[in-house]
Design a protein around this motif. Structure first.
Motif, PDB file in Angstrom:
ATOM      1  N   VAL A 207       0.564  -0.998  -0.164  1.00  0.00           N
ATOM      2  CA  VAL A 207      -0.361   0.181   0.315  1.00  0.00           C
ATOM      3  C   VAL A 207       0.942   1.530   0.382  1.00  0.00           C
ATOM      4  O   VAL A 207       1.161   1.760   1.090  1.00  0.00           O
ATOM      5  N   ALA A 208       0.629   2.019  -1.156  1.00  0.00           N
ATOM      6  CA  ALA A 208       1.741   3.236  -1.752  1.00  0.00           C
ATOM      7  C   ALA A 208       1.070   3.912  -1.360  1.00  0.00           C
ATOM      8  O   ALA A 208       0.109   4.372  -2.083  1.00  0.00           O
ATOM      9  N   SER A 209       1.086   5.307  -0.116  1.00  0.00           N
ATOM     10  CA  SER A 209      -0.101   5.855  -0.119  1.00  0.00           C
ATOM     11  C   SER A 209       0.019   7.132   0.074  1.00  0.00           C
ATOM     12  O   SER A 209      -0.719   8.015  -0.368  1.00  0.00           O
ATOM     13  N   GLN A 223       2.918   1.596   3.323  1.00  0.00           N
ATOM     14  CA  GLN A 223       1.907   1.799   4.582  1.00  0.00           C
ATOM     15  C   GLN A 223       1.663   0.611   5.892  1.00  0.00           C
ATOM     16  O   GLN A 223       2.224   0.702   6.792  1.00  0.00           O
ATOM     17  N   GLU A 224       1.883  -0.841   5.176  1.00  0.00           N
ATOM     18  CA  GLU A 224       1.387  -1.990   5.852  1.00  0.00           C
ATOM     19  C   GLU A 224       2.343  -2.468   6.620  1.00  0.00           C
ATOM     20  O   GLU A 224       2.519  -3.309   7.187  1.00  0.00           O
ATOM     21  N   PRO A 248       2.531   4.675   8.419  1.00  0.00           N
ATOM     22  CA  PRO A 248       2.449   5.578   7.504  1.00  0.00           C
ATOM     23  C   PRO A 248       1.601   5.704   6.634  1.00  0.00           C
ATOM     24  O   PRO A 248       1.616   5.211   6.078  1.00  0.00           O
ATOM     25  N   THR A 249       1.134   7.002   6.335  1.00  0.00           N
ATOM     26  CA  THR A 249       0.185   7.634   5.439  1.00  0.00           C
ATOM     27  C   THR A 249       0.416   8.991   4.803  1.00  0.00           C
ATOM     28  O   THR A 249       0.065   8.902   3.469  1.00  0.00           O
ATOM     29  N   PHE A 263      -0.536   6.833  10.763  1.00  0.00           N
ATOM     30  CA  PHE A 263      -1.586   7.656  11.307  1.00  0.00           C
ATOM     31  C   PHE A 263      -2.583   6.553  12.363  1.00  0.00           C
ATOM     32  O   PHE A 263      -3.563   6.803  13.274  1.00  0.00           O
ATOM     33  N   LYS A 264      -2.179   5.378  12.860  1.00  0.00           N
ATOM     34  CA  LYS A 264      -2.422   4.910  14.145  1.00  0.00           C
ATOM     35  C   LYS A 264      -1.498   5.513  14.945  1.00  0.00           C
ATOM     36  O   LYS A 264      -1.977   4.052  16.502  1.00  0.00           O
ATOM     37  N   GLU A 265      -0.967   6.089  15.267  1.00  0.00           N
ATOM     38  CA  GLU A 265      -0.708   6.425  17.088  1.00  0.00           C
ATOM     39  C   GLU A 265      -0.937   7.718  16.334  1.00  0.00           C
ATOM     40  O   GLU A 265      -0.940   8.975  15.066  1.00  0.00           O
ATOM     41  N   ASN A 266      -1.266   8.560  17.900  1.00  0.00           N
ATOM     42  CA  ASN A 266      -1.389  10.118  17.274  1.00  0.00           C
ATOM     43  C   ASN A 266       0.207  11.000  17.311  1.00  0.00           C
ATOM     44  O   ASN A 266       0.221  12.202  18.568  1.00  0.00           O
ATOM     45  N   SER A 267       0.738  10.840  16.420  1.00  0.00           N
ATOM     46  CA  SER A 267       2.060  11.275  16.182  1.00  0.00           C
ATOM     47  C   SER A 267       2.620  11.730  15.045  1.00  0.00           C
ATOM     48  O   SER A 267       2.116  11.116  14.177  1.00  0.00           O
ATOM     49  N   ILE A 268       3.447  12.242  14.732  1.00  0.00           N
ATOM     50  CA  ILE A 268       4.680  13.003  13.459  1.00  0.00           C
ATOM     51  C   ILE A 268       5.637  12.643  13.609  1.00  0.00           C
ATOM     52  O   ILE A 268       6.052  13.493  14.232  1.00  0.00           O
ATOM     53  N   SER A 269       6.760  11.811  13.143  1.00  0.00           N
ATOM     54  CA  SER A 269       7.473  11.219  13.580  1.00  0.00           C
ATOM     55  C   SER A 269       8.216  12.940  12.687  1.00  0.00           C
ATOM     56  O   SER A 269       8.071  13.115  11.082  1.00  0.00           O
TER      57      SER A 269
END
Length: 273
Positions: A207-209, A223-224, A248-249, A263-269
């Motif tokens: 999944v290239a998002s 992503q996956e 990551p999305t 996306f599945k964590e409330n954060s930005i790296s």
């Protein structure tokens, strides 16, 4: 014998000097996480000067934050905002559930006028007077200019065909498409011709998002597999990022920094070089 050595030694020395002066490729390194409001699902990113917008499709809203994650502004009531774009003071928001592209500026919102109506727009990018839209359910890219409107791609799995495209970007009149569920990125000319440069299949992307185009390299979200792949524009894989990345999305280059939406964590790296 002496004559030959006098010519060979300087040449050898020059070769050594040249190779020793070559600078090693700078690698991206994890720096920190920007923590977001607890109940948020960051899908896509757009940089606005020193601040950052992110879309949250699960809660039908968007947030504008500073570098520490402090909320500066928000937009609510957007029915599943997807891959956003910021250009010349305006935020462009594809609204997945209403087939609308919104423009937002100075607390005002109005629809973008386009000739072809998408079915579930998943991404939008603006380059001057050119508009690119990832038309998710129609498996195509819509290209709008002042003089014409046309589409790229159709449903399928062969080169030049798309299967649920999510993001689209352009550089040097080449269009890069996150062909999400074909697990690859495809490159097209501005006239819609496939450039015979399909990226990500050898690396087994799942999944290239999201795509971000830098000056001499570009990034793809895998992503996956919870990783980011960095390529040069010839399609050579330069680096794989995994540290502190979770589902990551989207990814965004900005002045020697790399922002990654988890996306599945409330954060930005945040990565740097």
């Amino acid at each position: 014998m002496n004559f030959r050595l006098s010519h060979i030694i300087p040449v050898a020395f020059l070769l050594f000097l040249t190779s020793s002066c070559e600078k090693p490729e700078k690698q991206w390194r994890f720096e920190r996480k920007i923590m977001l409001p607890e109940e948020s699902r960051p899908l896509a990113l757009a940089k606005d000067g020193e601040t950052l917008w992110f879309s949250d499709p699960d809660y039908f809203r968007l947030y504008k934050i500073d570098g520490d994650g402090k909320v500066l502004d928000s937009i609510t009531g957007i029915q599943r905002p997807m891959n956003i774009h910021f250009d010349n003071g305006t935020l462009f928001i594809p609204e997945f559930l209403t087939d609308t592209i919104w423009q937002y500026r100075d607390d005002k919102r109005w629809p973008l006028k386009i000739s072809k109506r998408p079915q579930a727009p998943a991404g939008v990018s603006i380059y001057g007077d050119t508009v690119l839209i990832a038309d998710f359910y129609n498996h195509r890219i819509i290209v709008e200019t002042p003089n014409k409107s046309f589409t790229i791609g159709r449903q399928g799995h062969k080169d030049g065909e798309l299967y649920y495209p999510i993001d689209v970007k352009m550089k040097d009149k080449r269009i890069y498409v996150a062909d999400a569920y074909n697990n690859r990125v495809q490159v097209f000319g501005f006239d819609g011709t496939h450039q015979k440069k399909t990226i990500g299949q050898n690396e087994k992307i799942n999944v290239a998002s999201g795509i971000s185009l830098g000056e001499d390299r570009f990034a793809i979200t895998d992503q996956e597999n919870s990783r980011i792949l960095i390529f040069d524009y010839q399609g050579k894989l330069l680096q794989i990022l995994k540290e502190s990345i979770f589902y990551p999305t989207d990814v965004h280059f900005e002045k020697g920094r790399l922002f990654i939406a988890n996306f599945k964590e409330n954060s930005i790296s945040l990565y740097g070089r």
